[in-house]
Design a protein around this motif. Structure first.
Motif, mmCIF file in Angstrom:
data_model
loop_
_atom_site.group_PDB
_atom_site.id
_atom_site.type_symbol
_atom_site.label_atom_id
_atom_site.label_comp_id
_atom_site.label_asym_id
_atom_site.label_seq_id
_atom_site.Cartn_x
_atom_site.Cartn_y
_atom_site.Cartn_z
ATOM 1 N N UNK A 74 -16.569 19.689 6.294
ATOM 2 C CA UNK A 74 -16.783 20.395 5.032
ATOM 3 C C UNK A 74 -16.691 21.899 5.274
ATOM 4 N N UNK A 75 -15.869 22.567 4.464
ATOM 5 C CA UNK A 75 -15.782 24.022 4.474
ATOM 6 C C UNK A 75 -16.276 24.528 3.123
ATOM 7 N N UNK A 76 -17.446 25.171 3.131
ATOM 8 C CA UNK A 76 -18.071 25.696 1.928
ATOM 9 C C UNK A 76 -18.157 27.220 2.071
ATOM 10 N N UNK A 77 -17.578 27.955 1.116
ATOM 11 C CA UNK A 77 -17.453 29.402 1.244
ATOM 12 C C UNK A 77 -18.625 30.181 0.643
ATOM 13 N N UNK A 94 -16.419 28.187 -3.248
ATOM 14 C CA UNK A 94 -17.527 28.765 -4.005
ATOM 15 C C UNK A 94 -17.212 30.199 -4.435
ATOM 16 N N UNK A 95 -17.312 30.452 -5.739
ATOM 17 C CA UNK A 95 -17.147 31.783 -6.334
ATOM 18 C C UNK A 95 -15.775 32.404 -6.093
ATOM 19 N N UNK A 96 -14.784 31.575 -5.781
ATOM 20 C CA UNK A 96 -13.424 32.093 -5.629
ATOM 21 C C UNK A 96 -12.949 32.641 -6.974
ATOM 22 N N UNK A 97 -12.213 33.732 -6.905
ATOM 23 C CA UNK A 97 -11.724 34.379 -8.115
ATOM 24 C C UNK A 97 -12.500 35.632 -8.444
#
Length: 262
Positions: free
Chosen positions: A68-71, A101-104
Motif C-alpha cells: 500500500x502506498x498512501x500519500x 491522498x489530497x492529490x490536486x
C-alpha cells in the motif's frame, strides 16, 4: 456502462479466501492512521507491517503479498522510500495500491502520484476529487475531503483504468469500482465513518490485501468495500458516537461472516 451491484455471495467468498490466506500487507501509509490501519487488517485476518526505511522498504515489499502506498503525510524522505518499494514490488510481481491522498491540491504529491501512475498500480482508491485530479481533470477538493459527488468522477475513473491497466475505486456514499470495461457498485456504510480518522486509508490497505487474492482484482477490491461498509453499519448500531464507534467497528470486522454479507 452501468455499474452492477456486488453480490453478497462473492463478497462472502472473497472474505473466506482472505482469512484463509492471511495476506501480509506492507503498509506505507500516513502517520495519522498507522495504528488504526494495522488493527483493521488484523481484525479481518491479515498481517500488517509498517516498514518505512528506504532500503528496508525495498527489501520488504518484494517479500510481502501486497503493498500500500498512501500519500497522506508525504515527505521527500518517504517519497524516496515509496518509490524504491514500488520498484521492488514490480520486480517481484507483487500487487500494489495507490491512495492519492489530497492529490490536486498540493504540488509535491500531485507530481509524485502521476509519476507512480507510470509504474502501473494494480489498483487506485480515492475520493471523487482525488480521482479526478489524478486523471488531470479539475475537481473540488478540500484537503482529504471531496466536495463533488462520486458520479461526477466516473468518467475519470474509467479513463484512468483504461489508460493505466488498473482497477480504480471511487469512495463515497456508494463506492464505484471499474477496470475500464466492467463496473461494480457497493452501497452501504454510515456517515459516521467520515467522522473518525482513517476509515478511507484503512479501506485502501484492505483493498491492497485483496489484490493478492486469486481471481478478479475488480471483484476482490469491491469485496473489501463491502466488508468495510457492512462493518460500519453494524458498528454504528452499537455505538453512541465517534469515540465508541472505533472499537465497535473493529469488533464488527472481527465478527464479519458469510451470513452478514449475503
Amino acid at each position: 456502462m452501468q455499474p452492477e451491484p456486488l453480490s453478497g455471495p462473492l463478497a462472502a467468498q472473497a472474505l473466506q479466501q482472505f482469512r484463509a490466506g492471511s495476506p501480509l500487507v506492507h503498509c506505507m501509509t500516513n502517520d495519522v492512521v498507522q495504528t488504526f490501519t494495522a488493527n483493521v487488517l488484523l481484525a479481518l485476518g491479515a498481517s500488517p507491517a509498517m516498514v518505512i526505511d528506504k532500503e528496508e522498504a525495498a527489501q520488504f515489499s518484494a517479500r510481502a503479498d501486497a503493498l500500500l502506498i498512501n500519500l497522506g503525510t508525504l515527505t521527500q524522505e518517504s517519497l524516496r522510500a515509496m518509490r524504491a518499494a514500488v520498484l521492488s514490488a514490480r520486480c517481484a510481481d507483487k500487487p500494489w495500491l495507490l491512495d492519492p491522498v489530497a492529490v490536486g491540491g498540493l504540488t509535491l504529491r500531485t507530481e509524485f502520484a502521476r509519476e507512480l501512475l507510470a509504474l502501473r498500480p494494480t489498483a487506485i482508491r480515492g475520493n471523487a476529487s482525488e480521482i479526478m485530479a489524478l486523471a488531470g481533470e479539475s475537481g473540488g477538493g478540500r484537503g482529504v475531503d471531496s466536495t463533488i459527488e462520486v458520479c461526477e468522477a466516473l468518467p475519470a475513473a474509467r479513463s484512468l483504468a483504461k489508460t493505466w491497466g488498473t482497477v480504480v475505486a471511487v469512495s463515497g456514499e456508494t463506492d464505484y469500482l471499474t477496470d475500464g470495461e466492467r463496473a461494480i457498485s457497493v452501497h452501504g456504510g454510515h456517515p459516521i465513518m467520515t467522522r473518525v480518522v482513517g476509515t478511507g486509508c484503512a479501506l485502501s490497505a484492505v483493498m491492497a490485501a485483496c489484490c493478492a487474492l486469486p481471481g478478479s482484482v475488480l471483484t476482490n477490491a469491491a469485496a473489501a468495500c463491502a466488508w468495510m461498509a457492512r462493518a460500519g453499519e453494524h458498528a454504528e448500531a452499537k455505538s453512541a458516537g465517534p469515540g465508541s464507534f472505533i472499537p465497535a467497528f473493529l469488533d464488527a470486522l472481527w465478527h464479519l461472516n458469510q451470513e452478514s454479507l449475503i
